[in-house]
Design an enzyme around this catalytic site. Structure first.
Site: not given
Ligand code: 3HC
Length: 273
Positions: A178, A106
């Site tokens: 990040n 990251s």
């Molecule tokens: N694995 C697979 N699919 C997943 C999942 C997981 N861990 N979590 C959620 N999903 C899927 C769900 O199955 C759902 O699919 P569907 O529409 O077919 O049912 C879809 O994503 C939406 O999930 P939910 O309905 O449960 O919940 P939300 O609509 O609230 O979405 C989220 C959840 C996709 C996590 C959304 O809140 C989001 O985009 N959050 C921001 C994530 C983000 O910013 N990520 C970057 C983080 S930084 C990083 O990773 C870098 C590192 O270096 C730190």
């Protein structure tokens, strides 16, 4: 994140090994794969046959040597430079001379990690996925000083074959994602610590005001407070600016073992499943 990366690869038709020193982590990865595929089938995003075929493409092992014929290796260990360097040395001696040695770091310098494998540094590249890997489209692709044009081109191609959008960034701590995200998360902790608003209100303001899917504090729990802390420390050490030093409130939660979703409690509380 490793289990997300292998799942996306398998769903894209790529055979892969999930390698971990911990049998327990492998079991968790297996359960995550089964659950995520079952959900995709129930949502009719894939047929049952496609789901079964995807799961069959992933094999699980505690021995890196089992995957020795791989064209690709993506290291996704914890954000610790010494741990990662040891893994790179092991990858260098295990995989063939043409295997791309990628890291999902990251924040750590690709050039620094590549120094562990000497003359093979041209095969080392950053391939930074985002959580949840099956959902997030981006792969940040980072070349080290010695990364070859061939390694870069192959990484761009593989990312696209996995249905992702690869975007290049240069090799400075935290890259783009990040470097920009962590100061925002840190500032949210300061806003909480200084009593500007309650955590849920800080998140609600950022969600509704900036159209974020999650507020910064909820996102920090989701990423892992320890992971955020470690990334900020890399940024602080490498870029030398105090703005990157983790907020005392964040440090305190990490010290208390409140790491976010994975420990059932971070800024917020989560039922442990
Ligand atoms: N694995 C697979 N699919 C997943 C999942 C997981 N861990 N979590 C959620 N999903 C899927 C769900 O199955 C759902 O699919 P569907 O529409 O077919 O049912 C879809 O994503 C939406 O999930 P939910 O309905 O449960 O919940 P939300 O609509 O609230 O979405 C989220 C959840 C996709 C996590 C959304 O809140 C989001 O985009 N959050 C921001 C994530 C983000 O910013 N990520 C970057 C983080 S930084 C990083 O990773 C870098 C590192 O270096 C730190």
């Amino acid at each position: 994140m490793g289990s997300g990366i292998s799942l996306v690869a398998a769903q894209s038709g790529i055979d892969c090994w999930q390698i971990d020193i911990s049998a327990e982590q492998l079991e968790r990865a297996k359960a995550y794969h089964a659950k995520t595929v079952a959900r995709a089938v129930s949502k009719q995003r894939m047929t049952e046959e496609e789901g079964t075929a995807a799961l069959a493409r992933i094999r699980y092992t505690q021995s890196m040597a089992d995957g020795r014929n791989a064209e690709w290796a993506v290291e996704a260990a914890s954000e610790n430079v010494d741990v990662k360097k040891k893994i790179f040395v092991a990858m260098q001696s295990t995989f063939s001379a043409s295997t791309v040695l990628a890291t999902n770091t990251s924040s750590i310098s690709i050039t620094d990690l590549a120094s562990a494998v000497g003359a093979d540094a041209h095969r080392v590249i950053g391939m930074h996925f985002f959580n949840p890997v099956p959902v997030m489209k981006l792969v940040e692709v980072i070349k080290g000083l010695a990364t070859s044009a061939e390694t870069t081109a192959r990484t761009m191609e593989l990312s696209k074959a996995m249905g992702k959008t690869p975007v290049p960034a240069n090799d400075r701590a935290g890259f783009v994602s990040n470097r920009v995200l962590m100061p925002m998360i840190n500032e949210a902790f300061y806003a909480w610590m200084e009593g500007v608003a309650e955590p849920s209100d800080i998140d609600e303001i950022m969600k509704l005001g900036c159209n974020f899917p999650m507020g910064p504090l909820r996102l920090a729990d989701f990423i892992g407070l320890d992971v955020c802390h470690d990334i900020m420390m890399v940024l602080y050490r490498e870029l030398g600016h105090p703005k990157f030093f983790p907020c005392p409130r964040l440090r305190q939660l990490v010290q208390a073992g409140r790491l976010g979703d994975k420990s059932g409690c971070g800024v917020f509380e989560y039922p442990v499943s």
